[in-house]
Design an enzyme around this catalytic site. Structure first.
Site, mmCIF file in Angstrom:
data_model
loop_
_atom_site.group_PDB
_atom_site.id
_atom_site.type_symbol
_atom_site.label_atom_id
_atom_site.label_comp_id
_atom_site.label_asym_id
_atom_site.label_seq_id
_atom_site.Cartn_x
_atom_site.Cartn_y
_atom_site.Cartn_z
ATOM 1 N N LYS A 12 -8.657 36.072 -13.554
ATOM 2 C CA LYS A 12 -8.254 35.326 -15.013
ATOM 3 C C LYS A 12 -9.147 35.374 -16.206
ATOM 4 C CE LYS A 12 -4.862 32.007 -13.365
ATOM 5 N NZ LYS A 12 -4.594 30.615 -13.365
ATOM 6 N N ASP A 70 -1.267 26.863 -16.753
ATOM 7 C CA ASP A 70 -0.271 26.596 -15.516
ATOM 8 C C ASP A 70 0.666 27.633 -15.552
ATOM 9 O OD1 ASP A 70 -0.060 24.969 -13.209
ATOM 10 O OD2 ASP A 70 1.888 24.441 -14.172
ATOM 11 N N PHE A 157 -1.167 40.168 -7.699
ATOM 12 C CA PHE A 157 -1.360 39.135 -6.637
ATOM 13 C C PHE A 157 0.089 38.508 -6.613
ATOM 14 C CE2 PHE A 157 -1.714 35.246 -9.319
ATOM 15 C CZ PHE A 157 -1.565 35.743 -10.724
ATOM 16 N N GLY A 158 -0.014 37.297 -5.781
ATOM 17 C CA GLY A 158 1.234 36.472 -5.615
ATOM 18 C C GLY A 158 2.447 37.061 -5.698
ATOM 19 N N ASP A 160 3.808 39.277 -7.591
ATOM 20 C CA ASP A 160 3.944 40.693 -8.298
ATOM 21 C C ASP A 160 4.641 41.667 -7.476
ATOM 22 O OD1 ASP A 160 2.863 40.296 -10.954
ATOM 23 O OD2 ASP A 160 0.763 40.324 -9.791
ATOM 24 N N HIS A 185 3.145 36.968 -18.968
ATOM 25 C CA HIS A 185 3.280 35.769 -19.650
ATOM 26 C C HIS A 185 1.758 35.080 -20.038
ATOM 27 C CE1 HIS A 185 2.372 36.235 -15.496
ATOM 28 N NE2 HIS A 185 2.126 35.038 -15.045
HETATM 29 P P1 IMP Z 1 -1.714 29.081 -11.321
HETATM 30 O O1 IMP Z 1 -1.505 28.878 -12.597
HETATM 31 O O2 IMP Z 1 -3.130 29.992 -11.037
HETATM 32 O O3 IMP Z 1 -1.926 27.903 -10.544
HETATM 33 O O4 IMP Z 1 -0.788 29.979 -10.581
HETATM 34 C C1 IMP Z 1 0.371 29.772 -10.109
HETATM 35 C C2 IMP Z 1 1.077 30.449 -9.003
HETATM 36 O O5 IMP Z 1 2.076 31.225 -9.903
HETATM 37 C C3 IMP Z 1 0.328 31.638 -8.452
HETATM 38 O O6 IMP Z 1 -0.334 31.185 -7.602
HETATM 39 C C4 IMP Z 1 1.349 32.694 -8.200
HETATM 40 O O7 IMP Z 1 1.724 32.305 -6.976
HETATM 41 C C5 IMP Z 1 2.334 32.535 -9.256
HETATM 42 N N1 IMP Z 1 1.841 33.331 -10.446
HETATM 43 C C6 IMP Z 1 1.505 33.081 -11.698
HETATM 44 N N2 IMP Z 1 1.304 33.987 -12.486
HETATM 45 C C7 IMP Z 1 1.261 35.198 -11.554
HETATM 46 C C8 IMP Z 1 1.387 36.704 -11.791
HETATM 47 O O8 IMP Z 1 1.109 37.247 -13.011
HETATM 48 N N3 IMP Z 1 1.965 37.298 -10.720
HETATM 49 C C9 IMP Z 1 2.090 36.969 -9.538
HETATM 50 N N4 IMP Z 1 2.308 35.635 -9.331
HETATM 51 C C10 IMP Z 1 1.967 34.661 -10.593
#
Ligand code: IMP
Length: 204
Positions: A12, A70, A157-158, A160, A185
């Site tokens: 990030k 967030d 990640f996550g 995606d 986003h």
């Molecule tokens: P945080 O805002 O870093 O706490 O992200 C919250 C959660 O949203 C992450 O752990 C992912 O599960 C999901 N997330 C947020 N942005 C992305 C993205 O760009 N790709 C995939 N997952 C996302």
């Protein structure tokens, strides 16, 4: 003025520095600023949670602009779940391969047009003013897509691997980081916040 971004996530920070350079030479993460606090994110919206984080850090870091984000995934067919609970969905330690398959399974009866989803990112800012007060701002960026029928891709990640982007006809996990940052986003929210901070700077 120094900018502190409330995250421990190195990826990030790369994106934040790339987009916000020009506003400040000095952009550091919470960790780099030597700040280590546990913040309870008990808001009910992305915006509230981002602001809770920014305000908590701003209390400690007085002479810096504090930014916090967030983000999460909203899947329309399942009432916008996992939403603000995206990282906690099915438990923080559950692998994303399991979480992603669970979402695909929950959409097994959904029609094609019911597979809509979006990534959401709220970014909050607390900007110290000369008179000792502070100004607050919050913006939201969204990235629209569909839930794929199966996971694909190695980047990102996550969620995606299951986030299908019609414009690119692949998941956000199959896009290059540059392609994703351009329409993501977080990229959109960061660029909106940059405009706000530039206006503040012009008033200085
Ligand atoms: P945080 O805002 O870093 O706490 O992200 C919250 C959660 O949203 C992450 O752990 C992912 O599960 C999901 N997330 C947020 N942005 C992305 C993205 O760009 N790709 C995939 N997952 C996302």
């Amino acid at each position: 003025m120094k900018i502190i971004f409330a995250t421990g996530n190195k990826n990030k920070m790369v994106e934040v520095r790339a987009i916000l350079s020009g506003i400040s030479e000095d952009i550091v993460s919470m960790k780099e600023a030597g700040i280590d606090v546990d913040i309870v994110e008990d808001g009910t919206t992305f915006e509230e949670n981002a602001m809770i984080k920014a305000k908590a850090i701003a209390k400690i870091a007085k002479d810096a602009i504090v930014l916090a984000d967030d983000s999460g995934l909203e899947v329309d067919y399942i009432n916008k779940e996992p939403g603000i609970y995206s990282s906690r969905y099915m438990g923080e330690d559950t692998p994303y391969s399991v979480k992603n398959q669970a979402i695909i399974d929950r959409l097994k009866d959904a029609k094609e047009q019911q597979r809509t989803a979006r990534f959401v990112c709220a970014i909050a800012a607390v900007v110290p003013q000369k008179d000792g007060s502070s100004k607050e701002h919050v913006v939201r960026g969204t990235f629209e897509g569909l839930i794929a029928h199966e996971p694909a891709g190695e980047n990102g990640f996550g969620y995606d691997p299951i986030f299908y982007v019609p414009e690119y006809q692949c998941t956000s996990s199959e896009m290059t980081p540059e392609q994703k940052n351009n329409m993501s986003h977080r990229g959109k929210a960061l660029r909106m916040m940059k405009e706000i901070l530039e206006k503040e700077k012009a008033l200085d």
